[in-house]
Design a protein around this motif. Structure first.
Motif, mmCIF file in Angstrom:
data_model
loop_
_atom_site.group_PDB
_atom_site.id
_atom_site.type_symbol
_atom_site.label_atom_id
_atom_site.label_comp_id
_atom_site.label_asym_id
_atom_site.label_seq_id
_atom_site.Cartn_x
_atom_site.Cartn_y
_atom_site.Cartn_z
ATOM 1 N N LEU A 67 5.331 12.131 26.172
ATOM 2 C CA LEU A 67 5.261 10.963 27.058
ATOM 3 C C LEU A 67 4.761 9.740 26.305
ATOM 4 C CD1 LEU A 67 3.793 12.027 30.530
ATOM 5 C CD2 LEU A 67 6.042 11.067 30.068
ATOM 6 N N VAL A 68 5.402 8.605 26.551
ATOM 7 C CA VAL A 68 4.907 7.349 25.989
ATOM 8 C C VAL A 68 3.671 6.917 26.764
ATOM 9 C CG1 VAL A 68 7.191 6.674 25.201
ATOM 10 C CG2 VAL A 68 6.420 6.009 27.482
ATOM 11 N N ALA A 69 2.894 6.020 26.170
ATOM 12 C CA ALA A 69 1.602 5.633 26.750
ATOM 13 C C ALA A 69 1.769 5.025 28.141
ATOM 14 C CB ALA A 69 0.892 4.655 25.825
ATOM 15 N N GLU A 70 2.806 4.207 28.338
ATOM 16 C CA GLU A 70 2.991 3.552 29.637
ATOM 17 C C GLU A 70 3.292 4.569 30.725
ATOM 18 O OE1 GLU A 70 5.884 0.174 31.703
ATOM 19 O OE2 GLU A 70 6.074 0.673 29.567
ATOM 20 N N ASP A 71 4.182 5.522 30.429
ATOM 21 C CA ASP A 71 4.509 6.541 31.423
ATOM 22 C C ASP A 71 3.311 7.446 31.718
ATOM 23 O OD1 ASP A 71 7.068 5.622 31.713
ATOM 24 O OD2 ASP A 71 7.934 6.999 30.245
ATOM 25 N N ARG A 72 2.552 7.767 30.672
ATOM 26 C CA ARG A 72 1.383 8.615 30.889
ATOM 27 C C ARG A 72 0.360 7.921 31.787
ATOM 28 N NH1 ARG A 72 -0.672 13.136 29.098
ATOM 29 N NH2 ARG A 72 1.113 13.404 27.699
ATOM 30 N N ALA A 73 0.154 6.631 31.557
ATOM 31 C CA ALA A 73 -0.794 5.890 32.391
ATOM 32 C C ALA A 73 -0.349 5.875 33.852
ATOM 33 C CB ALA A 73 -0.948 4.466 31.870
ATOM 34 N N GLU A 74 0.962 5.741 34.082
ATOM 35 C CA GLU A 74 1.464 5.735 35.458
ATOM 36 C C GLU A 74 1.309 7.106 36.112
ATOM 37 O OE1 GLU A 74 2.965 4.348 38.976
ATOM 38 O OE2 GLU A 74 2.304 3.238 37.201
ATOM 39 N N PHE A 75 1.620 8.170 35.366
ATOM 40 C CA PHE A 75 1.460 9.518 35.912
ATOM 41 C C PHE A 75 -0.013 9.830 36.181
ATOM 42 C CE2 PHE A 75 5.767 10.589 34.208
ATOM 43 C CZ PHE A 75 6.292 11.073 35.388
ATOM 44 N N GLU A 76 -0.906 9.306 35.371
ATOM 45 C CA GLU A 76 -2.337 9.529 35.613
ATOM 46 C C GLU A 76 -2.787 8.833 36.884
ATOM 47 O OE1 GLU A 76 -4.361 8.325 32.091
ATOM 48 O OE2 GLU A 76 -3.981 10.220 31.026
ATOM 49 N N ARG A 77 -2.249 7.630 37.150
ATOM 50 C CA ARG A 77 -2.579 6.948 38.399
ATOM 51 C C ARG A 77 -2.061 7.748 39.599
ATOM 52 N NH1 ARG A 77 -2.081 2.005 35.301
ATOM 53 N NH2 ARG A 77 0.183 2.107 35.405
#
Length: 236
Positions: A67-77
């Motif tokens: 996962l790229v950083a942007e997608d990971r941040a969204e999935f964490e939210r």
């Protein structure tokens, strides 16, 4: 696609959990019937199924190391929002168990309390229950069996929460929100204030300097006349 699917599942879970919360508010009140208990049972089962599906999708996504950083941040939210839904669902299930135990459906002269529920939420619950008949009213074993099942489901939801924390470690305090707290409320207030100002300006129209001057002169003359009248009254 996976992110949109998780968002759709989470949205459905959030709505189902909110509806379950409204139903729980009526337990033990004057609107408490077997139809309400059946709707509670159906709704919490739907919430649990959605929770299982949402948790599985989010777990697979967050354990993907590509996962790229942007997608990971969204999935964490999304994960933090999902955890909050599960916490609320577990709390409401425990509240439903406590109220259902205190106010059994078919006990002789069972006590009823006024829950204070009124307005739109109670109307929505009434509409949801209006399609069902009272054919099971004479059966006295439903609430007992349902409460036993509810106890098991509460344990299952608690195990689900523990299992989530074991599989995916996303501390809530490390997840950053995309906007400041209360930003939606502030934007709504600002929009309302702007529309109010525009409405006032539309009603009042542009300011005319001649009219303003005339109003000022008229006010001064009126004050002078009042002062003169007071002086005459005092002298007489």
């Amino acid at each position: 696609m996976a992110r949109e699917e998780c968002k759709a599942l989470l949205d459905a879970l959030n709505k189902t959990t909110a509806y379950y919360h409204l139903l729980v508010l009526s337990v033990g009140g004057s609107a408490d019937t077997q139809d309400l208990r059946e709707e509670l049972q159906k709704t919490r089962q739907q919430a649990r199924e959605l929770a299982v599906a949402t948790g599985a999708r989010l777990t697979v996504a967050l354990r993907d190391r590509s996962l790229v950083a942007e997608d990971r941040a969204e999935f964490e939210r999304l994960w933090v929002a999902f955890s909050g839904c599960l916490d609320l669902l577990e709390a409401d299930m425990q509240r439903a168990l406590a109220l259902g135990t205190a106010f059994p459906l078919h006990a002789p002269r069972r006590p009823l309390v006024l829950t204070g529920v009124s307005g739109g939420s109670s109307l929505m619950v009434a509409r949801a229950l209006s399609t069902r008949s009272q054919r099971h009213e004479a059966e006295g074993g439903f609430d007992v069996a349902d409460l036993l099942e509810l106890e098991r489901e509460i344990l299952q939801v608690g195990e689900m929460i523990d299992d989530m924390e074991m599989k995916v470690n996303v501390p809530r305090w490390t997840v950053q929100a995309r906007q400041a707290a209360g930003a939606e409320l502030l934007s709504s207030v600002s929009a309302g204030a702007s529309s109010a100002r525009m409405s006032v300006q539309e009603r009042s129209g542009p300011c005319d300097p001649n009219k303003a001057l005339a109003t000022t002169v008229f006010s001064a003359v009126l004050l002078a006349a009042v002062a003169l009248a007071l002086c005459v009254a005092n002298l007489s």
